[in-house]
Design an enzyme around this catalytic site. Structure first.
Site, mmCIF file in Angstrom:
data_model
loop_
_atom_site.group_PDB
_atom_site.id
_atom_site.type_symbol
_atom_site.label_atom_id
_atom_site.label_comp_id
_atom_site.label_asym_id
_atom_site.label_seq_id
_atom_site.Cartn_x
_atom_site.Cartn_y
_atom_site.Cartn_z
ATOM 1 N N LYS A 195 0.841 -1.211 0.000
ATOM 2 C CA LYS A 195 0.000 0.000 0.000
ATOM 3 C C LYS A 195 0.871 1.253 0.000
ATOM 4 O O LYS A 195 0.647 2.190 -0.776
ATOM 5 C CB LYS A 195 -0.920 -0.015 1.234
ATOM 6 N N GLN A 253 -4.236 -1.633 9.773
ATOM 7 C CA GLN A 253 -4.076 -2.976 9.201
ATOM 8 C C GLN A 253 -4.595 -4.029 10.191
ATOM 9 O O GLN A 253 -4.206 -4.038 11.355
ATOM 10 C CB GLN A 253 -2.593 -3.224 8.863
ATOM 11 N N ASP A 283 -11.080 2.801 3.669
ATOM 12 C CA ASP A 283 -11.411 1.374 3.539
ATOM 13 C C ASP A 283 -12.918 1.173 3.388
ATOM 14 O O ASP A 283 -13.374 0.129 2.921
ATOM 15 C CB ASP A 283 -10.951 0.630 4.795
#
Ligand code: NAD
Length: 302
Positions: free
Chosen positions: A54, A98, A121
């Site tokens: 990412k 995460q 997200d």
């Protein structure tokens, strides 16, 4: 018949170029770039490799990117304070925590502490609600479903009036993609059926699908004879079915298989995603799209 291959690796490059040029334009006009922070707790090797991908992608696009690594024993209180710090940081447009988090931390509490306007997200209940309403309400569609919809649209598959069958009802793939495909608007307007472990006639439903989206996590669940000739098949499943030695690196790597029996399915479907190289690369790509969008919302140019 041999299906058209829907290659996520190729679509990714096109979208990332679009994002990169969007970043350059904003930088020139407004003097700012999107800011993305990834918070990593502990040293889980899979999490480290996801976060690295990412961050590297964000870097390539000219984002300001921060990888904030925290020790495994960070307290929940300190982690919440860290999220709050980035919520208030003007240079940050996207916050990603995460998962999984260590057991002593309540994941839900941490995810829900992210400012919904920086929740790139798309898992915060506010964004899930926005997705349900659809249209202008939607800010950040969750990345894997957003990637699936992009792939379908960019392949030129007609979604309006199409029978879409989604296998799986998870919060991260099945439910959101079903919701997205039934909304009013381009790339949607479909008639959607969601099937799952309690469905009586899985095969019968799959056979009706013009667009079959499979996210069950069961290798080879969908048999070739369940596919309607000419259908678009999106295989989200990523299943480790063994190991092999990589010809490139000489290291052990996982053998991955999708939820669809690919070799035979490609002779029946009109278009199909391979595994790996199909849906997989789209998730990080759409995270970048969402982060750029977040900055655009802030600047009032979205
Ligand atoms: P999950 O385990 O949370 O949900 C699976 C769903 O499939 C459940 O709703 C279950 O009811 C349904 N299901 C399972 N077995 C079934 C069966 N035999 N018949 C009918 N329905 C069945 O999984 P998930 O997080 O949605 O992920 C699904 C798959 O997609 C996994 O293989 C995962 O690794 C993969 N995935 C890939 C990406 C990506 O490529 N970027 C992202 C997310 C998930």
């Amino acid at each position: 018949m041999t299906a058209k291959l829907i290659k996520g690796t190729e679509i990714r490059e096109v979208i990332l170029e679009e994002v990169k040029s969007g970043v350059e334009q904003i930088k020139e006009k407004h003097g700012v770039v999107p800011g993305l922070v990834t918070i990593l707790v502990g040293e889980n090797p899979a999490s480290i490799s996801y976060v690295t991908l990412k961050i590297k992608t964000a870097e390539r696009l000219g984002f300001k990117e921060i990888q904030d690594s925290q020790p495994e024993d960070i307290s929940e209180e300190d982690l919440l304070a860290l999220v709050d710090k980035y919520n208030k940081d003007d240079a940050i447009n996207g916050i990603l925590v995460q998962l999984p988090l260590p057991k002593h931390i309540n994941e839900k509490k941490v995810l829900n502490a992210i400012d919904p306007d920086k929740d790139v997200d798309g898992f915060h209940p506010v964004n899930v609600g926005r997705l349900m309403i659809g249209g202008d309400e939607v800010k950040f569609p969750p990345c894997t479903p957003a990637g699936i919809q992009e792939m379908i649209v960019r392949t030129g598959v007609e979604t309006s009036g199409a029978e879409v069958v989604v296998v799986g009802r998870s919060n991260i793939v099945g439910k959101p993609i079903a919701n997205m495909m039934l909304q009013k608007g381009p790339g949607a307007n479909s008639t959607v059926t969601v099937v799952h472990t309690r469905t009586k006639d899985l095969e019968g439903h799959c056979k009706r699908a013009d667009i079959l989206i499979v996210a069950a996590g069961v290798p080879g669940l969908v048999k070739p004879e369940w596919i309607k000739p000419g259908a678009c098949v999106i295989d989200v499943g990523v299943n480790r079915v063994g190991e092999k030695i990589s010809e490139k690196t000489g290291k052990k790597i996982a053998i991955l298989k999708g939820d669809v029996d690919f070799d035979e399915a490609k002779e029946i479907a009109g278009s199909i995603t391979p595994v790996p190289g199909g849906v997989g690369p789209m998730t990080v790509t759409m995270l970048m799209v969402n982060t750029l969008k977040s900055l655009k919302f802030k600047l009032g140019i979205a």
